[in-house]
Design a protein around this motif. Sequence first.
Motif, short mmCIF file in Angstrom:
data_model
loop_
_atom_site.label_atom_id
_atom_site.label_comp_id
_atom_site.label_asym_id
_atom_site.label_seq_id
_atom_site.Cartn_x
_atom_site.Cartn_y
_atom_site.Cartn_z
N GLN A 116 18.76 -22.60 42.64
CA GLN A 116 19.53 -21.80 43.45
C GLN A 116 19.14 -20.43 43.65
O GLN A 116 19.19 -19.82 44.62
CB GLN A 116 20.93 -21.67 43.26
N LYS A 117 18.41 -19.82 42.43
CA LYS A 117 17.98 -18.46 42.72
C LYS A 117 16.50 -18.23 43.14
O LYS A 117 15.97 -17.31 43.61
CB LYS A 117 17.91 -18.23 41.16
N ARG A 118 15.74 -19.70 43.27
CA ARG A 118 14.40 -19.52 43.94
C ARG A 118 14.61 -19.59 45.52
O ARG A 118 15.25 -20.14 46.01
CB ARG A 118 13.71 -20.85 43.64
N LEU A 119 13.57 -18.66 46.02
CA LEU A 119 13.30 -18.54 47.41
C LEU A 119 12.27 -19.49 47.74
O LEU A 119 11.08 -19.17 47.49
CB LEU A 119 13.29 -17.20 47.85
N SER A 120 12.62 -20.74 48.41
CA SER A 120 11.54 -21.47 48.63
C SER A 120 11.52 -21.92 50.14
O SER A 120 12.76 -21.94 50.84
CB SER A 120 11.86 -22.63 47.75
N SER A 121 10.60 -22.74 50.58
CA SER A 121 10.74 -23.17 51.94
C SER A 121 11.75 -24.22 52.25
O SER A 121 11.99 -24.94 51.36
CB SER A 121 9.20 -23.70 52.35
N SER A 122 12.06 -24.54 53.48
CA SER A 122 13.06 -25.04 53.55
C SER A 122 13.28 -25.71 55.18
O SER A 122 12.80 -25.10 56.05
CB SER A 122 14.69 -24.54 53.31
N PHE A 123 13.98 -26.80 55.07
CA PHE A 123 14.13 -27.27 56.67
C PHE A 123 15.06 -26.55 57.19
O PHE A 123 15.96 -25.85 56.61
CB PHE A 123 14.70 -28.90 56.63
N PRO A 124 14.63 -25.87 58.44
CA PRO A 124 15.42 -24.71 58.99
C PRO A 124 16.90 -24.92 59.60
O PRO A 124 17.45 -23.88 59.81
CB PRO A 124 14.48 -24.21 60.01
N LEU A 125 17.14 -26.08 59.92
CA LEU A 125 18.54 -26.22 60.50
C LEU A 125 19.74 -26.74 59.86
O LEU A 125 19.36 -27.98 59.19
CB LEU A 125 18.25 -27.04 61.86
#
Length: 330
Positions: A116-125
């Motif tokens: 939850q703390k990590r900023l990672s790439s994500s499906f955007p919608l």
Amino acid sequence: MTNRTTLAILVLIIFSTLLSCQSVKKTMDPARKFSAEAIRKDYNVLRSLLEKYHPALYWYTPKDSMDYYFDRYYHAIDDSMTRQQFGFRILAPLTTRIRCGHTSFNYPKSYNRLQQKRLSSSFPLYLKIWPDTMVVIKNLNSRDSVLTRGTIINRVNYRDVNQLTDTLFQFMPADGYAENINYIRLSAALPYYYQNILGLSDRYEIEYTDSSGELLTTEVPVFNPETDSTAKAVLQKMKDERHATLARKRKRDELRTFVIDSSGLYALMTINGFGEKGHLPSFYRKRFRQLRKLKIPNLVIDIRTNGGGKVNNYTALKRYIIDSSFKVID
């Protein structure tokens, strides 16, 4: 302690303590892989526990079919895996075959907190999903002026709503063949399920209907917080919104509400959970007494977002709406 409770605890211990003799920092590294031998050992323990303690293992899937799936996913462990790979390649499709909404896998709490703390790439919608429709709730790519909130989505990477849900539901638990809870899960966390099950792409082809009813297609990039200058603000806003929503729910009766329509012809009782909170038996008693006193002829009971809970709280309600004897569990 019931067999089902015992099972839940044992399954959690198995997955949470995988090779726990290592240091916490090393063990919780999301990229860390565990050997196929170690995973197979854990898998065999899990299988033996399910076969010994699960009270409904063969209710929806016959034993010969369940044995086939146990063997199939055991042989699928042919190389080292991360926790994510073990979870979604092996455990999720296996437990889904049982068709028990109380049987699923989860990561250790410390691992979840780290993710939850990590900023990672994500499906955007984020999409609100029904059996026949998908609508944009939030677009993480904040500069996208096309796929805004309320836009009707027809296809995601060439999958329509039925093809998309049919694929994702293969990895999501449900009670029997009642899939309504999984529409709720996908609507709340589509990026999580999409990237864990289908994986991430650099870009996604989205077919949508614009405000004039025209069918159009656009491409959207994966949400990348490292290159999006507004990422932290967006994520913080989402986090604040979640906290604010929870706070609002706590201030009101988040588990149950009761409203009598101004026409006096019907009342709406909403019950969002059958858990221990909410004092449900007394709530039922007061509200049905109110219905009789005011002679309200119709009652609508909304349990669409009910996540389950204690059987006693369900049967207590059923006593008010059924005038004959009934059996809860055979």
